[in-house]
Design an enzyme around this catalytic site. Structure first.
Site, PDB file in Angstrom:
ATOM      1  NE  ARG A 225      -3.321  -0.082   2.735  1.00 57.28           N
ATOM      2  CZ  ARG A 225      -2.955   0.271   4.126  1.00 57.28           C
ATOM      3  NH1 ARG A 225      -2.378   1.469   4.284  1.00 57.28           N
ATOM      4  NH2 ARG A 225      -2.991  -0.497   5.233  1.00 57.28           N
TER       5      ARG A 225
ATOM      6  CE1 TYR B 289     -13.428  11.380 -17.942  1.00 52.04           C
ATOM      7  CE2 TYR B 289     -13.070  11.428 -15.509  1.00 52.04           C
ATOM      8  CZ  TYR B 289     -13.389  10.917 -16.782  1.00 52.04           C
ATOM      9  OH  TYR B 289     -13.346   9.612 -16.865  1.00 52.04           O
TER      10      TYR B 289
ATOM     11  CG  ASP C  58      -7.037  15.767 -16.104  1.00 47.02           C
ATOM     12  OD1 ASP C  58      -6.292  14.915 -16.766  1.00 47.02           O
ATOM     13  OD2 ASP C  58      -7.745  15.083 -15.556  1.00 47.02           O
TER      14      ASP C  58
ATOM     15  CE  LYS D  92      -9.503   7.268 -19.641  1.00 48.29           C
ATOM     16  NZ  LYS D  92      -9.716   8.845 -19.087  1.00 48.29           N
TER      17      LYS D  92
HETATM   18  C1  PLP Z   1     -10.324   9.266 -17.737  1.00 50.12           C
HETATM   19  C2  PLP Z   1      -9.965  10.540 -17.164  1.00 50.12           C
HETATM   20  C3  PLP Z   1      -9.988  10.751 -15.789  1.00 50.12           C
HETATM   21  C4  PLP Z   1     -10.125   9.604 -14.662  1.00 50.12           C
HETATM   22  O1  PLP Z   1      -9.280   8.550 -15.043  1.00 50.12           O
HETATM   23  P1  PLP Z   1      -9.795   7.004 -14.697  1.00 50.12           P
HETATM   24  O2  PLP Z   1      -8.377   6.349 -14.696  1.00 50.12           O
HETATM   25  O3  PLP Z   1     -10.885   6.754 -15.445  1.00 50.12           O
HETATM   26  O4  PLP Z   1      -9.984   7.201 -13.016  1.00 50.12           O
HETATM   27  C5  PLP Z   1      -9.487  12.281 -15.348  1.00 50.12           C
HETATM   28  N1  PLP Z   1      -9.263  13.054 -15.975  1.00 50.12           N
HETATM   29  C6  PLP Z   1      -9.593  12.780 -17.346  1.00 50.12           C
HETATM   30  C7  PLP Z   1      -9.210  14.141 -18.298  1.00 50.12           C
HETATM   31  C8  PLP Z   1      -9.810  11.616 -17.994  1.00 50.12           C
HETATM   32  O5  PLP Z   1     -10.211  11.536 -19.279  1.00 50.12           O
END
Ligand code: PLP
Length: 372
Positions: free
Chosen positions: A36, A88, A160, A185
């Site tokens: 953890r 998001y 982000d 992603k």
């Molecule tokens: C998908 C996404 C997230 C969240 O990520 P997860 O891995 O699905 O929890 C946050 N910000 C953006 C811009 C995203 O596309």
């Protein structure tokens, strides 16, 4: 590619093993104690992501949402987050449905307009929260410009960076304090696990991230960290192909009858094209377009596609299509959606690394059947 080295050990294996262990014998030379709070697979992933981001530190988490939770839980009741209004959907939900209960305040502004930056000087927020390009409208926000204003009042800036990936955009070098990615992603790129990461040069923020990883239980599985590190090794090649395919498809869509609007940061028609080419080294793989039809036909079009799967998420090697009003942004109230410009017929293409001509033929065929 070479960031994640240093484990080779006794065997000479070219690829690292997966350290599927919950605990470690005390007194080991690397200082691991319990997964953890750290694991060799986390460390390998963190060192390669930090090097990609041009940052001193990176901390990995179970998902992008876990990474967001780690950052926001470092704030306290009464603190203000000044956020770009086109966020998001799950970030918005986390702010409004979870952290608002604990007394966190969030104000939303169109931070692509420099006249709104005065709010940073006046509000001295505990955090400025940006996305660029934004989800799903692909607005470009001036990271260096905002970071300079925020630095003047001592407010940290988080970007982000999920849509660009650290291959195309390095927020820390543009002055941001924190660069967050959902590695689900582009960084992993193979749609086979979730993950998140926060990069920074700031030691105090690094400590907060390590603390949140263990104190809130936000750590990934060692196997998912391994998968992400493996996917990341081909990030450069994948991003080059995503960018080339998306630019070609965006140009084609712009010239196709029946397409009302196309947004892609590296098209000259994008309202912030100049800023996009200064801030990013490629346009990434996401295109937003509005077909000249109602919501039902837009969804029918999506279902007729054969190479694009109708699905949430983005950034994988395979092409996906999404209808934000009923999918990723369904948790955002309709009036808020309209205010930020998410119309009922909007479509988001996550352009994969297939052959561009095949992708165009797929879209053209589905349009002929449904729209004309
Ligand atoms: C998908 C996404 C997230 C969240 O990520 P997860 O891995 O699905 O929890 C946050 N910000 C953006 C811009 C995203 O596309």
């Amino acid at each position: 590619m070479h960031g994640a080295r240093g484990f080779v050990g006794d065997t000479g294996a070219v690829m690292p093993p997966v350290y599927m262990t919950s605990t470690f014998a005390s007194g080991n030379p690397d200082g691991f104690d319990y997964t953890r709070s750290g694991n060799p697979n986390f460390r390998l992933l963190e060192s390669s992501v930090a090097s990609l981001e041009g940052a001193r530190f990176a901390t990995c988490f179970a998902s992008g949402v876990s990474a967001i939770t780690a950052v926001v839980s470092s704030l306290k009741a009464g603190d203000l987050i000044l956020a770009e209004e086109n966020l998001y959907g799950c970030t918005y939900r986390l702010f409004e449905r979870v952290f608002a209960k604990f007394g966190l305040r969030v104000e939303y502004l169109d931070l692509s307009r420099a006249e709104n930056w005065a709010a940073i000087r006046e509000g001295r927020p505990a955090l400025v929260w940006l996305e660029s390009p934004t989800n799903p409208l692909l607005k470009i926000v001036d990271i260096a410009g905002i970071a300079a204003v925020a630095a003047g009042v001592g407010s940290p800036v988080l970007v982000d960076n999920t849509f660009a990936s650290p291959y195309l955009q390095r927020p820390i070098e543009l002055g941001a304090t924190l660069s967050l990615s959902s590695t689900t992603k582009y960084v992993n790129g193979h749609s086979d696990c979730l993950g998140g990461v926060v990069a920074t040069n700031d030691e105090a923020w690094r400590e907060r991230m390590v603390f949140a990883q263990k104190a809130l239980g936000l750590q990934p599985s060692p196997f998912d960290a391994w998968l992400t590190a493996r996917g990341q090794r081909s990030l450069a090649l994948r991003m080059e192909k995503h960018c080339a395919n998306a630019l070609e498809l965006a140009r084609w869509l712009e010239s196709r009858a029946g397409v009302r609007m196309v947004s892609y940061p590296f098209l000259p028609s994008h309202p912030q094209h100049g800023l996009a080419i200064r801030q990013m080294s490629g346009g990434s793989g996401i295109i937003v377009a509005e077909l000249d039809c109602d919501q039902d036909r837009a969804l029918a079009f999506c279902r007729r596609l054969r190479l694009f799967t109708l699905a949430e998420s983005l950034g994988g090697v395979e092409s996906l299509i999404c209808h934000p009003p009923t999918m990723t942004h369904a948790s955002v109230p309709a009036e808020v959606r309209r205010k930020v410009g998410i119309g009922d017929g909007l479509l988001r293409f996550s352009v994969g690394i297939e052959d561009a001509a095949d992708l165009i033929a797929d879209i053209d065929g589905a349009m002929r059947e449904v729209i004309g």
